[in-house]
Design a protein around this motif. Structure first.
Motif, PDB file in Angstrom:
ATOM      1  N   GLY A  21      46.241  16.084  -0.615  1.00 40.66           N
ATOM      2  CA  GLY A  21      46.516  15.220   0.528  1.00 40.66           C
ATOM      3  C   GLY A  21      45.621  15.503   1.725  1.00 40.66           C
ATOM      4  N   SER A  22      44.981  16.678   1.769  1.00 37.35           N
ATOM      5  CA  SER A  22      44.088  17.014   2.882  1.00 37.35           C
ATOM      6  C   SER A  22      42.836  16.142   2.847  1.00 37.35           C
ATOM      7  CB  SER A  22      43.639  18.480   2.802  1.00 37.35           C
ATOM      8  OG  SER A  22      44.714  19.368   2.927  1.00 37.35           O
ATOM      9  N   GLU A  23      42.325  15.805   4.026  1.00 36.01           N
ATOM     10  CA  GLU A  23      41.058  15.086   4.150  1.00 36.01           C
ATOM     11  C   GLU A  23      40.266  15.706   5.284  1.00 36.01           C
ATOM     12  OE1 GLU A  23      40.974  10.772   3.618  1.00 36.01           O
ATOM     13  OE2 GLU A  23      39.616  10.644   5.333  1.00 36.01           O
ATOM     14  N   TRP A  24      38.967  15.855   5.091  1.00 35.35           N
ATOM     15  CA  TRP A  24      38.129  16.473   6.107  1.00 35.35           C
ATOM     16  C   TRP A  24      36.700  15.975   5.965  1.00 35.35           C
ATOM     17  CZ3 TRP A  24      39.742  18.439   1.645  1.00 35.35           C
ATOM     18  CH2 TRP A  24      38.821  19.032   0.800  1.00 35.35           C
ATOM     19  N   ARG A  25      35.891  16.279   6.980  1.00 35.99           N
ATOM     20  CA  ARG A  25      34.483  15.865   7.004  1.00 35.99           C
ATOM     21  C   ARG A  25      33.596  17.038   7.366  1.00 35.99           C
ATOM     22  NH1 ARG A  25      33.983   9.833   9.174  1.00 35.99           N
ATOM     23  NH2 ARG A  25      35.988   9.119   8.409  1.00 35.99           N
ATOM     24  N   ASN A  26      32.388  16.980   6.851  1.00 36.27           N
ATOM     25  CA  ASN A  26      31.356  17.890   7.323  1.00 36.27           C
ATOM     26  C   ASN A  26      30.031  17.159   7.258  1.00 36.27           C
ATOM     27  OD1 ASN A  26      31.375  18.232   4.390  1.00 36.27           O
ATOM     28  ND2 ASN A  26      29.949  19.888   4.718  1.00 36.27           N
ATOM     29  N   GLY A  27      29.023  17.732   7.886  1.00 40.62           N
ATOM     30  CA  GLY A  27      27.747  17.034   7.936  1.00 40.62           C
ATOM     31  C   GLY A  27      26.569  17.979   8.033  1.00 40.62           C
ATOM     32  N   PHE A  28      25.402  17.394   7.816  1.00 38.73           N
ATOM     33  CA  PHE A  28      24.150  18.145   7.851  1.00 38.73           C
ATOM     34  C   PHE A  28      23.069  17.291   8.483  1.00 38.73           C
ATOM     35  CE2 PHE A  28      26.499  19.117   4.010  1.00 38.73           C
ATOM     36  CZ  PHE A  28      26.571  20.486   4.033  1.00 38.73           C
ATOM     37  N   ASP A  29      22.258  17.893   9.310  1.00 40.47           N
ATOM     38  CA  ASP A  29      21.026  17.268   9.772  1.00 40.47           C
ATOM     39  C   ASP A  29      19.931  17.858   8.900  1.00 40.47           C
ATOM     40  OD1 ASP A  29      22.252  15.822  11.826  1.00 40.47           O
ATOM     41  OD2 ASP A  29      22.084  17.498  13.205  1.00 40.47           O
ATOM     42  N   ILE A  30      19.203  17.001   8.202  1.00 43.39           N
ATOM     43  CA  ILE A  30      18.188  17.487   7.270  1.00 43.39           C
ATOM     44  C   ILE A  30      16.831  16.848   7.551  1.00 43.39           C
ATOM     45  CG2 ILE A  30      19.858  17.945   5.434  1.00 43.39           C
ATOM     46  CD1 ILE A  30      18.885  15.364   4.063  1.00 43.39           C
ATOM     47  N   ARG A  31      15.795  17.513   7.097  1.00 47.98           N
ATOM     48  CA  ARG A  31      14.444  16.948   7.084  1.00 47.98           C
ATOM     49  C   ARG A  31      14.018  16.879   5.620  1.00 47.98           C
ATOM     50  NH1 ARG A  31       9.307  17.523  10.799  1.00 47.98           N
ATOM     51  NH2 ARG A  31      10.644  16.037  11.828  1.00 47.98           N
ATOM     52  N   MET A  32      13.574  15.697   5.203  1.00 43.72           N
ATOM     53  CA  MET A  32      13.142  15.492   3.826  1.00 43.72           C
ATOM     54  C   MET A  32      11.659  15.126   3.831  1.00 43.72           C
ATOM     55  SD  MET A  32      14.524  12.686   1.047  1.00 43.72           S
ATOM     56  CE  MET A  32      16.211  13.213   1.200  1.00 43.72           C
ATOM     57  N   GLU A  33      10.920  15.777   2.925  1.00 42.28           N
ATOM     58  CA  GLU A  33       9.499  15.442   2.812  1.00 42.28           C
ATOM     59  C   GLU A  33       9.042  15.587   1.370  1.00 42.28           C
ATOM     60  OE1 GLU A  33       7.028  18.229   5.056  1.00 42.28           O
ATOM     61  OE2 GLU A  33       8.691  19.622   5.010  1.00 42.28           O
ATOM     62  N   ALA A  34       8.038  14.824   1.013  1.00 42.42           N
ATOM     63  CA  ALA A  34       7.474  14.898  -0.329  1.00 42.42           C
ATOM     64  C   ALA A  34       6.672  16.183  -0.453  1.00 42.42           C
ATOM     65  CB  ALA A  34       6.589  13.688  -0.593  1.00 42.42           C
ATOM     66  N   THR A  35       6.805  16.864  -1.592  1.00 39.01           N
ATOM     67  CA  THR A  35       6.033  18.099  -1.801  1.00 39.01           C
ATOM     68  C   THR A  35       4.606  17.788  -2.234  1.00 39.01           C
ATOM     69  OG1 THR A  35       6.885  18.276  -4.047  1.00 39.01           O
ATOM     70  CG2 THR A  35       8.038  19.516  -2.330  1.00 39.01           C
ATOM     71  N   THR A  36       4.395  16.629  -2.821  1.00 38.00           N
ATOM     72  CA  THR A  36       3.051  16.199  -3.211  1.00 38.00           C
ATOM     73  C   THR A  36       2.867  14.753  -2.770  1.00 38.00           C
ATOM     74  OG1 THR A  36       3.885  15.619  -5.387  1.00 38.00           O
ATOM     75  CG2 THR A  36       2.836  17.765  -5.192  1.00 38.00           C
ATOM     76  N   PRO A  37       2.743  14.532  -1.441  1.00 35.50           N
ATOM     77  CA  PRO A  37       2.620  13.153  -0.967  1.00 35.50           C
ATOM     78  C   PRO A  37       1.312  12.529  -1.461  1.00 35.50           C
ATOM     79  CG  PRO A  37       2.238  14.676   0.833  1.00 35.50           C
ATOM     80  CD  PRO A  37       2.649  15.493  -0.368  1.00 35.50           C
ATOM     81  N   GLY A  38       1.372  11.281  -1.758  1.00 39.71           N
ATOM     82  CA  GLY A  38       0.197  10.558  -2.215  1.00 39.71           C
ATOM     83  C   GLY A  38       0.426   9.074  -2.026  1.00 39.71           C
ATOM     84  N   PRO A  39      -0.536   8.265  -2.431  1.00 37.59           N
ATOM     85  CA  PRO A  39      -0.409   6.818  -2.217  1.00 37.59           C
ATOM     86  C   PRO A  39       0.780   6.201  -2.957  1.00 37.59           C
ATOM     87  CG  PRO A  39      -2.354   7.341  -3.553  1.00 37.59           C
ATOM     88  CD  PRO A  39      -1.770   8.636  -3.084  1.00 37.59           C
ATOM     89  N   ASP A  40       1.226   6.825  -4.056  1.00 33.37           N
ATOM     90  CA  ASP A  40       2.357   6.286  -4.810  1.00 33.37           C
ATOM     91  C   ASP A  40       3.694   6.912  -4.426  1.00 33.37           C
ATOM     92  OD1 ASP A  40       0.589   4.694  -6.203  1.00 33.37           O
ATOM     93  OD2 ASP A  40       0.313   6.176  -7.808  1.00 33.37           O
ATOM     94  N   SER A  41       3.675   7.858  -3.490  1.00 33.26           N
ATOM     95  CA  SER A  41       4.896   8.553  -3.088  1.00 33.26           C
ATOM     96  C   SER A  41       5.815   7.611  -2.315  1.00 33.26           C
ATOM     97  CB  SER A  41       4.547   9.765  -2.215  1.00 33.26           C
ATOM     98  OG  SER A  41       5.724  10.350  -1.713  1.00 33.26           O
ATOM     99  N   PRO A  42       7.122   7.615  -2.637  1.00 34.89           N
ATOM    100  CA  PRO A  42       8.051   6.785  -1.873  1.00 34.89           C
ATOM    101  C   PRO A  42       8.300   7.328  -0.461  1.00 34.89           C
ATOM    102  CG  PRO A  42       9.242   8.096  -3.474  1.00 34.89           C
ATOM    103  CD  PRO A  42       7.779   8.342  -3.711  1.00 34.89           C
ATOM    104  N   LEU A  43       7.855   8.540  -0.206  1.00 32.53           N
ATOM    105  CA  LEU A  43       8.067   9.174   1.091  1.00 32.53           C
ATOM    106  C   LEU A  43       6.736   9.751   1.564  1.00 32.53           C
ATOM    107  CD1 LEU A  43      10.301   9.917   3.122  1.00 32.53           C
ATOM    108  CD2 LEU A  43      10.599  12.051   1.874  1.00 32.53           C
ATOM    109  N   ARG A  44       6.038   9.001   2.407  1.00 30.98           N
ATOM    110  CA  ARG A  44       4.707   9.424   2.857  1.00 30.98           C
ATOM    111  C   ARG A  44       4.760  10.350   4.060  1.00 30.98           C
ATOM    112  NH1 ARG A  44       2.695   3.685   1.594  1.00 30.98           N
ATOM    113  NH2 ARG A  44       2.091   3.982  -0.574  1.00 30.98           N
TER     114      ARG A  44
END
Length: 124
Positions: A21-44
């Motif tokens: 029956g308990s309900e709670w929240r938690n959160g995170f501030d994160i930084r996401m980056e590609a480890t091998t960025p390139g022209p085909d990377s979804p995250l440049r």
């Protein structure tokens, strides 16, 4: 391939007094980056996200994983990824041990991520 760094967190992953029956929240501030960025990377470029998780304890049940069989608290979790999408999952937490299993629908309807404890070491 991505690298994710947690920059800040808030709330409890699992409160000490949780019960069905308990309900709670938690959160995170994160930084996401590609480890091998390139022209085909979804995250440049690196992006900063605020991820929030809402959890609700729904049942006490027995769960079997490669590490053994446990009396666990079954928890439904909804993770808001901060990009207009969320994923839903189920987690099984064992008192004095931690999370021993989780299943998450990755949003495609056909992909599920499953984690199971293969061994458990409890600090003394």
């Amino acid at each position: 391939q991505f690298r994710v760094v947690t920059r800040n967190s808030s709330g409890d992953m699992l409160p000490a007094d949780v019960r069905v029956g308990s309900e709670w929240r938690n959160g995170f501030d994160i930084r996401m980056e590609a480890t091998t960025p390139g022209p085909d990377s979804p995250l440049r470029e690196p992006i900063d996200l605020t991820v929030s998780i809402t959890r609700r304890a729904v049942a006490a049940e027995r769960v079997r994983v490669p590490a053994g069989e446990y009396d666990a608290l079954k928890i439904l979790a909804t993770t808001d990824l901060g990009m207009g999408s969320s994923i839903r999952g189920t987690e099984w937490w064992v008192e004095g041990v931690g999370m021993v299993k989780s299943t998450y629908d990755l949003g495609s309807g056909s992909e599920t991520a499953i984690t199971e404890a293969t061994s458990v070491t409890v600090p003394r």
